[in-house]
Design a protein around this motif. Structure first.
Motif, short mmCIF file in Angstrom:
data_model
loop_
_atom_site.label_atom_id
_atom_site.label_comp_id
_atom_site.label_asym_id
_atom_site.label_seq_id
_atom_site.Cartn_x
_atom_site.Cartn_y
_atom_site.Cartn_z
N UNK A 89 0.86 -1.19 0.00
CA UNK A 89 0.00 0.00 0.00
C UNK A 89 0.89 1.23 0.00
N UNK A 90 0.66 2.11 -0.96
CA UNK A 90 1.41 3.35 -1.11
C UNK A 90 0.37 4.47 -1.21
N UNK A 91 -0.03 5.03 -0.05
CA UNK A 91 -1.07 6.06 -0.06
C UNK A 91 -2.35 5.48 -0.60
N UNK A 92 -2.90 6.14 -1.64
CA UNK A 92 -4.15 5.66 -2.24
C UNK A 92 -3.91 4.59 -3.31
N UNK A 93 -2.67 4.14 -3.44
CA UNK A 93 -2.31 3.14 -4.43
C UNK A 93 -2.06 1.80 -3.77
N UNK A 94 -2.25 0.73 -4.57
CA UNK A 94 -1.87 -0.62 -4.17
C UNK A 94 -1.00 -1.18 -5.28
N UNK A 95 0.15 -1.71 -4.88
CA UNK A 95 1.07 -2.29 -5.87
C UNK A 95 1.16 -3.79 -5.64
N UNK A 96 0.95 -4.56 -6.72
CA UNK A 96 1.00 -6.01 -6.69
C UNK A 96 2.26 -6.44 -7.44
N UNK A 97 3.35 -6.72 -6.72
CA UNK A 97 4.62 -7.04 -7.37
C UNK A 97 4.56 -8.26 -8.30
N UNK A 98 3.79 -9.27 -7.96
CA UNK A 98 3.72 -10.47 -8.79
C UNK A 98 3.18 -10.18 -10.19
N UNK A 99 2.37 -9.14 -10.29
CA UNK A 99 1.77 -8.78 -11.58
C UNK A 99 2.32 -7.49 -12.15
N UNK A 100 3.23 -6.84 -11.42
CA UNK A 100 3.72 -5.52 -11.82
C UNK A 100 2.54 -4.59 -12.07
N UNK A 101 1.56 -4.63 -11.17
CA UNK A 101 0.35 -3.84 -11.37
C UNK A 101 0.19 -2.83 -10.24
N UNK A 102 -0.02 -1.59 -10.64
CA UNK A 102 -0.27 -0.50 -9.70
C UNK A 102 -1.72 -0.07 -9.90
N UNK A 104 -4.96 2.42 -8.53
CA UNK A 104 -5.47 3.55 -7.76
C UNK A 104 -6.96 3.29 -7.66
N UNK A 105 -7.40 2.84 -6.49
CA UNK A 105 -8.77 2.35 -6.37
C UNK A 105 -8.86 1.06 -7.17
N UNK A 106 -9.79 1.01 -8.13
CA UNK A 106 -9.91 -0.16 -9.01
C UNK A 106 -9.32 0.10 -10.39
N UNK A 107 -8.74 1.30 -10.59
CA UNK A 107 -8.19 1.67 -11.90
C UNK A 107 -6.71 1.34 -11.97
N UNK A 108 -6.30 0.67 -13.03
CA UNK A 108 -4.88 0.37 -13.24
C UNK A 108 -4.16 1.64 -13.65
N UNK A 109 -2.98 1.84 -13.09
CA UNK A 109 -2.12 2.97 -13.45
C UNK A 109 -1.06 2.42 -14.39
N UNK A 110 -0.95 2.98 -15.59
CA UNK A 110 0.02 2.50 -16.56
C UNK A 110 1.42 2.95 -16.16
N UNK A 111 2.32 1.99 -16.11
CA UNK A 111 3.72 2.26 -15.80
C UNK A 111 4.56 1.93 -17.02
N UNK A 112 5.58 2.76 -17.27
CA UNK A 112 6.53 2.39 -18.30
C UNK A 112 7.33 1.20 -17.79
N UNK A 113 8.06 0.55 -18.66
CA UNK A 113 8.89 -0.59 -18.25
C UNK A 113 9.89 -0.16 -17.20
#
Length: 182
Positions: A89-102, A104-113
């Motif tokens: 948990x990073x503030x209002x974000x949740x990061x799932x390392x196994x999926x490289x998924x960030x 914000x709520x239920x919305x995926x935040x696009x990350x560059x590689x």
């Protein structure tokens, strides 16, 4: 390597995109968007019957392609309840390392590689101060120290309420950076 979406041309040298899509469907559920100059109804039907999620004829507006990709990704994203339990948990974000998924709520935040690689390293070492040199060694391609600073700034713009006054991805003066997750 995992893919979020495949954009595939129907007219490829050797094997057609439709045949290639059929082959992919035997082993993966990754979304597929077919692009082609073949716009007849029977062509579109064949593309969709082969397992494609969408079919776009050329010429097309680049914005339409982006909107179709976003729609497919939104439709095929797993519900939050289907995500792995390991979460940072990073503030209002949740990061799932196994999926490289960030999220914000239920919305995926696009990350560059590069951003995803950096966040993965910090997630594996929460609360640990990592020097630029250590980060450079842990990232593929050994980016320069300046490149790391640039990626830190970009990542902060995505996860920090006030990027110029970071709360989560902090600078430890003279030592490096640290992720202070909740």
């Amino acid at each position: 390597m995992a893919f979020d979406l495949i954009v595939l041309d129907v007219m490829m040298p050797g094997e057609s995109g439709i045949d290639f899509t059929r082959g992919l469907r035997r082993s993966t559920t990754v979304p597929i968007l077919l692009l082609t100059a073949m716009g007849e109804p029977e062509d579109r039907i064949a593309g969709l019957e082969s397992g494609a999620d969408d079919y776009l004829t050329k010429p097309f507006e680049p914005r339409e392609l982006l909107l179709r990709v976003a729609t497919i990704l939104r439709r095929t994203a797993p519900p939050p309840s289907a995500l792995p339990a390991t979460c940072i948990k990073i503030g209002e974000f949740r990061y799932f390392p196994a999926r490289d998924q960030l999220l914000r709520g239920d919305e995926a935040v696009r990350l560059t590689t590069a951003e995803a690689d950096l966040l993965r390293v910090f997630a594996a070492n929460p609360g640990e101060t990592l020097s630029r040199h250590a980060l450079s060694q842990r990232l593929d391609g050994s980016p320069s120290r300046r490149a790391i600073d640039v990626q830190i700034a970009r990542l902060r713009r995505k996860i920090e309420p006030e990027p110029q006054n970071p709360r989560y991805l902090q600078t430890v003066w003279g030592r490096g950076y640290v992720l202070r997750a909740d």
